[in-house]
Design a protein around this motif. Structure first.
Motif, PDB file in Angstrom:
ATOM      1  N   ALA A  60       0.832  -1.205   0.000  1.00  0.00           N
ATOM      2  CA  ALA A  60       0.000   0.000   0.000  1.00  0.00           C
ATOM      3  C   ALA A  60       0.865   1.253   0.000  1.00  0.00           C
ATOM      4  O   ALA A  60       0.578   2.231  -0.707  1.00  0.00           O
ATOM      5  N   ARG A  61       1.931   1.218   0.773  1.00  0.00           N
ATOM      6  CA  ARG A  61       2.835   2.365   0.842  1.00  0.00           C
ATOM      7  C   ARG A  61       3.436   2.664  -0.528  1.00  0.00           C
ATOM      8  O   ARG A  61       3.591   3.822  -0.928  1.00  0.00           O
ATOM      9  N   GLU A  62       3.770   1.633  -1.273  1.00  0.00           N
ATOM     10  CA  GLU A  62       4.389   1.817  -2.580  1.00  0.00           C
ATOM     11  C   GLU A  62       3.370   2.225  -3.642  1.00  0.00           C
ATOM     12  O   GLU A  62       3.593   3.171  -4.400  1.00  0.00           O
ATOM     13  N   LEU A  63       2.252   1.528  -3.705  1.00  0.00           N
ATOM     14  CA  LEU A  63       1.312   1.761  -4.799  1.00  0.00           C
ATOM     15  C   LEU A  63       0.546   3.058  -4.665  1.00  0.00           C
ATOM     16  O   LEU A  63       0.073   3.605  -5.670  1.00  0.00           O
TER      17      LEU A  63
ATOM     18  N   LEU B 217       3.118  -1.272   8.998  1.00  0.00           N
ATOM     19  CA  LEU B 217       4.320  -0.700   8.377  1.00  0.00           C
ATOM     20  C   LEU B 217       5.429  -0.536   9.406  1.00  0.00           C
ATOM     21  O   LEU B 217       6.610  -0.734   9.094  1.00  0.00           O
ATOM     22  N   VAL B 218       5.058  -0.213  10.647  1.00  0.00           N
ATOM     23  CA  VAL B 218       6.057  -0.104  11.720  1.00  0.00           C
ATOM     24  C   VAL B 218       6.765  -1.438  11.908  1.00  0.00           C
ATOM     25  O   VAL B 218       8.005  -1.495  12.040  1.00  0.00           O
TER      26      VAL B 218
ATOM     27  N   GLY C 277       0.404   5.594   2.965  1.00  0.00           N
ATOM     28  CA  GLY C 277       0.249   4.142   2.919  1.00  0.00           C
ATOM     29  C   GLY C 277      -0.552   3.605   4.085  1.00  0.00           C
ATOM     30  O   GLY C 277      -1.452   2.770   3.907  1.00  0.00           O
ATOM     31  N   VAL C 278      -0.278   4.074   5.299  1.00  0.00           N
ATOM     32  CA  VAL C 278      -1.018   3.580   6.466  1.00  0.00           C
ATOM     33  C   VAL C 278      -2.419   4.168   6.520  1.00  0.00           C
ATOM     34  O   VAL C 278      -3.321   3.585   7.138  1.00  0.00           O
TER      35      VAL C 278
END
Length: 238
Positions: free
Chosen positions: A135-138, A192-193, A182-183
């Motif tokens: 999610a962070r990337e896309l 993500l953490v 992303g989060v």
């Protein structure tokens, strides 16, 4: 609608350039400075065209990525499909870098996107952590990813000066903002953490200077990305 092949698209400007060079050559005996100037312009134009045309393949090679065959990583494919449906982005082609590092990169253009993950990421992260990274990337698409992809070729041509240029061009605040976006998509910052925490315990990706800015975390000692411990602290406050 008239469809033009890639070869035709290349041939048209190539023919125009050939005519210009022929005309300038004819006057070259009279005005040699003009001949040199136009030749320099043509060389620069050709170089720029090659960089634009081959930006994605150049970037993938610089990262050391290879294409993931279909069904080679079914868990990743399922997560990517879900994130793409939820965010409205085109499903990317998937690539892997064979390293124990935990990292990811996104590149390409809006028409053809590419997601690069490391083998360590595939094997070390659980589903929630993997979803957080995807999610962070896309969610970055539309935020200068194409320019960042072309930049790889530019930096490769600049040699040692490339690292200095990358630090000037890449906005570290944007990279930190991508963590937050992303989060916001997953609504689960601990995912993500936890992924970042695992990344801190393994070696970083190999340092290929022209591609540093594409990585989510980046090589050891990179000054392009913000320090990972700072990014973790920011996420923990959400």
């Amino acid at each position: 609608m008239l469809l033009v092949s890639h070869r035709a698209l290349v041939a048209i400007p190539a023919a125009a350039i050939a005519v210009i060079v022929a005309v300038v050559t004819a006057f070259g005996l009279v005005m040699p400075w003009l001949f040199v100037a136009v030749c320099a312009f043509v060389a620069a134009a050709i170089t720029a065209a090659v960089l634009l045309w081959q930006a994605t393949p150049i970037a993938l090679r610089r990262l050391g990525a290879r294409r993931l065959p279909s069904q080679a990583a079914p868990r990743l494919e399922s997560i990517v499909a879900g994130v793409c449906v939820g965010s409205g982005v085109v499903e990317p082609r998937l690539h892997v870098v064979e390293t124990e590092s935990i990292d990811a990169a996104v590149l390409g253009s809006e028409e053809q996107t590419h997601l690069v993950v490391t083998r360590g990421m595939l094997e070390s992260l659980d589903r929630l952590e993997l979803e957080a990274v995807v999610a962070r990337e896309l969610t970055q698409f539309g935020s200068g990813i194409r320019a960042a992809t072309v930049l790889v070729g530019v930096l490769a041509m600049m040699g040692p000066l490339g690292g200095i240029v990358a630090r000037r061009v890449v906005n570290r605040q944007d990279l930190s903002r991508a963590d937050i976006e992303g989060v916001q998509f997953t609504r689960y910052p601990p995912g993500l953490v936890a992924a970042f925490g695992k990344a801190l315990k393994v070696p970083r990706v190999a340092d290929r200077p022209s591609g540093r800015h594409l990585w989510m975390i980046g090589p050891e000692g990179s000054t392009v990305q913000p320090p990972l411990v700072e990014r973790v602290a920011t996420l923990q406050e959400l």
